[in-house]
Write a protein that holds these residues in place. Structure first.
Motif, mmCIF file in Angstrom:
data_model
loop_
_atom_site.group_PDB
_atom_site.id
_atom_site.type_symbol
_atom_site.label_atom_id
_atom_site.label_comp_id
_atom_site.label_asym_id
_atom_site.label_seq_id
_atom_site.Cartn_x
_atom_site.Cartn_y
_atom_site.Cartn_z
ATOM 1 N N GLN A 1 -65.205 -29.986 126.448
ATOM 2 C CA GLN A 1 -63.752 -29.957 126.262
ATOM 3 C C GLN A 1 -63.098 -31.264 126.688
ATOM 4 O O GLN A 1 -62.252 -31.821 125.976
ATOM 5 N N GLY A 2 -63.477 -31.780 127.857
ATOM 6 C CA GLY A 2 -62.893 -33.023 128.338
ATOM 7 C C GLY A 2 -63.192 -34.193 127.429
ATOM 8 O O GLY A 2 -62.323 -35.035 127.160
ATOM 9 N N ALA A 3 -64.437 -34.273 126.937
ATOM 10 C CA ALA A 3 -64.807 -35.368 126.036
ATOM 11 C C ALA A 3 -64.044 -35.271 124.723
ATOM 12 O O ALA A 3 -63.631 -36.289 124.153
ATOM 13 N N ASN A 4 -63.833 -34.063 124.230
ATOM 14 C CA ASN A 4 -63.049 -33.882 123.006
ATOM 15 C C ASN A 4 -61.617 -34.367 123.191
ATOM 16 O O ASN A 4 -61.051 -35.014 122.315
ATOM 17 N N PHE A 5 -61.043 -34.056 124.347
ATOM 18 C CA PHE A 5 -59.659 -34.490 124.553
ATOM 19 C C PHE A 5 -59.579 -36.004 124.706
ATOM 20 O O PHE A 5 -58.624 -36.629 124.221
ATOM 21 N N SER A 6 -60.563 -36.604 125.367
ATOM 22 C CA SER A 6 -60.568 -38.065 125.475
ATOM 23 C C SER A 6 -60.629 -38.699 124.095
ATOM 24 O O SER A 6 -59.928 -39.679 123.808
ATOM 25 N N TYR B 1 -57.739 -41.475 119.753
ATOM 26 C CA TYR B 1 -57.387 -41.411 118.333
ATOM 27 C C TYR B 1 -55.867 -41.400 118.182
ATOM 28 O O TYR B 1 -55.300 -42.074 117.309
ATOM 29 N N GLY B 2 -55.202 -40.647 119.047
ATOM 30 C CA GLY B 2 -53.745 -40.576 118.992
ATOM 31 C C GLY B 2 -53.064 -41.873 119.364
ATOM 32 O O GLY B 2 -51.971 -42.177 118.898
ATOM 33 N N ASN C 1 -60.836 -47.256 117.571
ATOM 34 C CA ASN C 1 -60.424 -47.239 118.970
ATOM 35 C C ASN C 1 -61.652 -47.332 119.867
ATOM 36 O O ASN C 1 -62.787 -47.430 119.390
ATOM 37 N N ALA C 2 -61.435 -47.284 121.156
ATOM 38 C CA ALA C 2 -62.532 -47.466 122.111
ATOM 39 C C ALA C 2 -63.574 -46.363 121.997
ATOM 40 O O ALA C 2 -64.740 -46.571 122.362
ATOM 41 N N TYR C 3 -63.189 -45.192 121.510
ATOM 42 C CA TYR C 3 -64.130 -44.081 121.382
ATOM 43 C C TYR C 3 -64.948 -44.170 120.102
ATOM 44 O O TYR C 3 -66.113 -43.790 120.075
ATOM 45 N N LYS D 1 -61.922 -58.076 117.564
ATOM 46 C CA LYS D 1 -61.136 -57.267 116.639
ATOM 47 C C LYS D 1 -60.371 -56.255 117.484
ATOM 48 O O LYS D 1 -60.942 -55.310 118.020
ATOM 49 N N GLU D 2 -59.075 -56.464 117.628
ATOM 50 C CA GLU D 2 -58.278 -55.694 118.569
ATOM 51 C C GLU D 2 -58.000 -54.277 118.060
ATOM 52 O O GLU D 2 -57.941 -54.026 116.854
ATOM 53 N N TYR D 3 -57.828 -53.366 119.008
ATOM 54 C CA TYR D 3 -57.353 -52.029 118.673
ATOM 55 C C TYR D 3 -55.841 -52.118 118.465
ATOM 56 O O TYR D 3 -55.133 -52.698 119.289
ATOM 57 N N THR D 4 -55.356 -51.561 117.397
ATOM 58 C CA THR D 4 -53.929 -51.617 117.087
ATOM 59 C C THR D 4 -53.254 -50.316 117.488
ATOM 60 O O THR D 4 -53.548 -49.247 116.935
ATOM 61 N N ALA D 5 -52.390 -50.385 118.481
ATOM 62 C CA ALA D 5 -51.702 -49.194 118.949
ATOM 63 C C ALA D 5 -50.757 -48.666 117.874
ATOM 64 O O ALA D 5 -50.044 -49.426 117.216
ATOM 65 N N LEU D 6 -50.755 -47.352 117.681
ATOM 66 C CA LEU D 6 -49.904 -46.717 116.681
ATOM 67 C C LEU D 6 -48.528 -46.439 117.268
ATOM 68 O O LEU D 6 -48.404 -45.807 118.314
#
Length: 967
Positions: A667-672, A677-678, A684-686, A749-754
């Motif tokens: 459960q914790g890994a899914n939320f991370s 993703y959000g 993203n890092a995941y 290659k940077e992660y682009t915050a939404l």
């Protein structure tokens, strides 16, 4: 050995010293902590150890009782009492104790009647009456006054914990606030009042719900049930049963409190910067009149019989399959515990243990490890195993038992025992750097009935153990009388939902404060002057003969060192580095096997780790400084000569893929995964990881060569240890061979915050009785050092801790969650976006209550002057007593450099805080969180959620588990 132990005990008994006001204390010769143990006239134990590193101290108040002593009809009682101890006393937590008292008595009596009702309608009616009376009592209740008191003195880490034999209350306080701390703590321990009962009960039930999704809890409970039948260790859990939590007894809690919360059953354990003569006088001043219980006792139980044959049991849940095995052992105070601790490290120490070399390194299982858990009455020796893909749990058990047989036959390296002893010594002396570790040792000794002389002489005892003693013990202990818990994947049908109670929110009464709180706030301790890092004085910057930048700080306190090579790039530049670092743990060189390398590092009492993040790679070497030259040479050998082969690579890939699959069931890994993703979308890092296809097609030697070639890239050497700077330069220049010109860091290659331009609802599935909920806002604001103070103060006021608005309203007033928080987050780099988050774990049918209350708080942030003053005071005192020391100075400099700063940001925050006012916090809230668009990130089981209500917020976007994990 018995004679030596007797003499040590005699030394403890007679090595006493007279101190101020004629307090006597016991010491033990050779104690590196220089512990003083006092016993006050009422039986209260006081353990003190001085550590002057920073002007703070760790305090533990340990009560020698836990779930072992719970009445069988109200399990979970010790843990629930722990929660209620934060609700106040006859002096704080209420605006009118006299008027409140008959209402509290009525609530108590009504709960006694309620818990015996079975008719659903009658229970609902009775609970409604309890809720109504609670509303009347709540007019006088001042929730969180204890937290306000602690905030006013600059306390940190306010918490408590309960286990089988202990309930312990935790505070980290400034060294100039000991008198006030003792005044507060003595009052709540002597004069506790149970109030805010039904909302706190619901918070505890939410804690229970969180545990339902953790299959590990089920395994421990199942193991204990089979190992300790007829004993509370096996018959009742610390959290208690679902039925008992919903049918509590205030009367039983009071009886329990009166029986066990007495001075001759309590120890005050402190480590840090203080004068012990003054401290014991202060403790006696406030705790000395606490009445002892001359009839102190606890329930006693018949001895637990030894098993005569192996016992198997099974638990079911969504998380990955594994198994747990256990043998019943003697209690923590026995000398058997010494031997089992040594055997634990002989089997699995992370490098050169029997499991490490024979099971983990050759990848015969996903993972195998061992551990000993000592309790007051008994102990348990544990093996934990995780299967590879396609491997049965029974096969994993067979493999682990085969290694136990090798231990019993003496089939292990000749130097393993001595290496274990040396590393246990290293770990012990490293632990003394931390106040909490020192105080933990006191709690362990007091709760488990250990003589302090036995603790001090423990390393000496284990140093004398012989190979034959270990073998003989193993043959006596590891018989066919073990329990195996098989954790299978499946739907747990034993979990039942209990209907959400109808609770009317209680008022937070933040306009009120007790006279006691007012007195404490008005107390003025001698101020502690802050000490911030001066990057021009507190470290040395240099360049080696070979052109590597160096950050250096000498350790003049002990013989430990930390050396790190820092590279300013990571997976954003190339996600293969993370895989290469993981694979490195399983390979050797042309001349040295992986197992031999691990043994060599362990023999040197040194270890290394390659840490790979999005923006940095750090290769960190730690251990005994006398071994540092050899360890550094060995590390360079590993990095330069690591040799891949297809067989180990294929095995590693299978383990990695199995680990990824296992994460999807957690459960914790899914939320991370959903959270990242959000924040950033698909990339993203995941999700930035090599795919299965890429892994199977990769050349493993090419990956290892990435690590070998790191030395050709620009990097920084960080060192904290006893070696002089010139000697370090000579060693590194000779061993760490670099080209004349270092290449720049590769492009990232940077992660682009939404950005959150509209309200959105994103949901991902997980079948549980609770949900994880986060509300995220990002409008692209950039960080500015000038805003650091107001951001820190806003977080402390609004969402940071138990005294913050969010916690008060969602937990204290409404019982919606075990924990709830919110944070305006500072990015790791100035070019990244600032973001705001709310966070809560709650029962499925409380989801919209949480959403609506969060929205109310965000759009109408309560304006509370008293709360603001306490938040401001807490932050100022925390910063004034904070100290950045040791390797932390070097790490702090790197973080500051990354943010474009050449000074300690804490100093700027500290100097700005007194100038801020409540209106500044309110303006910050209006500008940054009020009436904004939010992305609602929800992990839960859609069929149990109010989807129609969510659809009114925004169109619901559904994401599969594979999507959020990037597959």
């Amino acid at each position: 050995m018995r004679l030596r132990s007797f003499l040590a005990a005699v030394a403890l008994l007679f090595t006493t010293s007279a101190v101020a006001q004629q307090y006597k204390y016991a010491t033990v010769p050779g104690d590196p902590m220089q512990t003083r143990i006092y016993t006050l006239d009422n039986g209260l134990k006081v353990y003190l150890s001085v550590n002057k590193e920073k002007p703070r101290l760790q305090t533990y108040i340990a009560v020698r009782t836990g779930s072992r002593n719970d009445p069988a009809e109200t399990t979970g009682l010790a843990h629930y009492l722990e929660h209620l101890m934060f609700k106040g006393s006859t002096h704080f937590g209420s605006s009118d104790v006299v008027a409140e008292a008959p209402l509290l008595d009525s609530i108590q009596n009504r709960f006694e009647a309620y818990r015996r009702l079975t008719d659903k309608a009658a229970r609902k009616k009775a609970y409604h009456e309890i809720d109504s009376i609670s509303q009347l009592a709540a007019k006088y209740n001042i929730p969180n006054e204890y937290d306000k008191l602690m905030a006013s003195i600059g306390a940190e880490g306010t918490n408590a914990y309960t286990s089988n034999d202990v309930t312990c209350y935790v505070e980290d306080i400034p060294s100039n606030e000991i008198d006030t701390w003792a005044k507060i703590e003595s009052d709540r321990f002597k004069n506790m009042v149970i109030r805010g009962f039904h909302t706190e009960l619901e918070a505890v039930y939410e804690e229970f719900n969180i545990g339902l999704a953790k299959d590990n809890n089920k395994e421990w409970n199942a193991l204990a049930a089979k190992l300790f039948p007829g004993h509370p260790y096996g018959t009742q859990t610390t959290i208690g049963t679902q039925e008992h939590l919903k049918n509590p007894s205030i009367l039983n809690i009071k009886n329990y409190y009166n029986r066990y919360y007495v001075p001759n059953n309590v120890a005050i354990c402190m480590a840090g910067d203080f004068d012990p003569d003054k401290v014991v006088a202060i403790i006696d001043k406030y705790f000395g009149d606490w009445k002892k219980n001359d009839q102190l006792s606890r329930p006693e139980y018949a001895p637990v019989r030894d098993l005569t044959a192996p016992v198997d049991t099974t638990v079911v849940g969504l998380e990955a399959e594994n198994l747990m095995m256990g043998w019943k052992a003697q209690g923590a105070a026995s000398y058997q515990a010494d031997t089992l601790d040594v055997i634990t490290n002989m089997l699995s120490n992370g490098k050169a243990g029997i499991f490490d070399l024979n099971l983990n390194a050759p990848m015969k299982v996903q993972a195998a490890q061992a551990g000993y858990m000592g309790m007051a009455d008994y102990g348990q020796f544990i093996l934990i195993g995780m299967p590879k893909q396609g491997q049965s749990l029974e096969e994993v058990r067979k493999l682990m038992l085969a290694e136990i047989d090798k231990l019993k036959k003496g089939q292990f390296a000749d130097n393993l025992l001595s290496a274990v002893v040396n590393n246990m010594k290293l770990d012990y002396y490293r632990s003394l750097q931390d106040n909490s570790s020192r105080a933990d040792k006191f709690v362990d000794a007091f709760i488990n009935g250990k003589k302090w002389s036995d603790e001090v002489n423990r390393l000496d005892r284990i140093s004398k153990m012989t190979r034959q003693q270990i073998v003989d013990f193993a043959n006596r202990f590891f018989l066919d009388n073990y329990v195996t818990v098989f954790k299978r994947q499946g739907n747990d049908t034993t979990i039942h939902k209990i209907e959400k109670p109808s609770i009317t929110p209680i008022p937070t009464n933040n306009d009120k404060r007790s006279q006691f709180l007012q007195e404490v706030v008005n107390l003025k301790a001698d101020p502690i002057q802050p000490s911030f890092v001066d990057y021009k004085k507190d470290l040395t910057k240099a360049v080696t003969k070979k052109g590597v930048e160096v950050l250096y700080k000498q350790n003049t306190e002990d013989e430990l060192f930390t050396l790190a090579f820092h590279y300013p790039f990571g997976t954003k530049s190339d996600n293969r580095y993370e895989i290469a670092a993981g694979y490195l743990d399983y390979v050797g060189t042309a001349k040295l096997s992986n197992q031999k390398l691990n043994q060599l590092f362990y023999d040197l009492a040194c270890s290394y780790k390659v840490n790979v993040g999005g923006d940095a790679i750090d290769i960190v070497l730690t251990g005994l400084n006398s071994s540092m030259p050899k360890a550094l040479r060995l590390l360079e050998t590993v990095l330069n000569e690591a040799k891949a082969n297809k067989a180990t690579w294929n095995q590693f890939v299978e383990l990695l893929l199995k680990s990824r699959a296992d994460a999807k069931s957690n459960q914790g890994a899914n939320f991370s995964a959903l959270r990242y993703y959000g924040m950033y979308g698909k990339y993203n890092a995941y999700t930035n990881q090599m795919s299965e296809k890429e892994l199977r097609a990769a050349n493993p030697q090419t990956l290892l060569n990435l690590l070998r070639d790191l030395k050709t890239k620009k990097h920084t050497l960080l060192y904290y240890g006893p070696t002089k700077e010139a000697d370090l330069d000579a060693l590194v220049s000779k061993v760490h061979l670099t080209p004349k010109t270092l290449a720049p860091a590769p492009a990232a290659k940077e992660y682009t915050a939404l950005r959150t331009t509209d309200n959105e609802v994103w949901i991902a599935p997980y079948d549980a009785k609770n949900i994880y909920l986060m509300m995220l806002h990002n409008e692209g604001a950039k960080w500015n050092a000038d805003k650091a103070a107001i951001e820190a103060l806003f977080n402390e006021y609004f969402g940071g801790g138990m005294n913050a608005i969010v916690f008060q309203e969602l937990r204290e007033a409404r019982g919606l969650a075990y924990s709830a928080s919110a944070s305006y987050s500072r990015p790791a780099r100035p070019q990244d976006d600032e973001m705001f988050f709310t966070y809560i774990i709650t029962q499925n049918d409380k989801m919209m209550d949480c959403v609506n209350e969060f929205l109310n708080l965000l759009n109408n942030t309560p304006e509370r002057e008293a709360n603001f003053k306490l938040a401001q005071q807490a932050l100022i005192k925390s910063l004034a007593t904070a100290r950045t020391t040791k390797f932390g100075v070097l790490a702090s400099y790197l973080r500051a450099q990354k943010m474009g700063l050449d000074y300690d940001l804490n100093q700027k925050i500290y100097e700005t805080l007194p100038k801020l006012q409540l209106k500044d916090v309110m303006n910050f809230a209006k500008e940054n969180i009020a009436n904004k668009n939010y992305r609602y990130l929800i992990l839960g089981d859609e069929k149990n959620l109010d989807m129609k209500a969510l659809e009114k917020i925004a169109t619901v976007k559904r994401f599969t588990t594979n999507e959020i994990f990037g597959e």
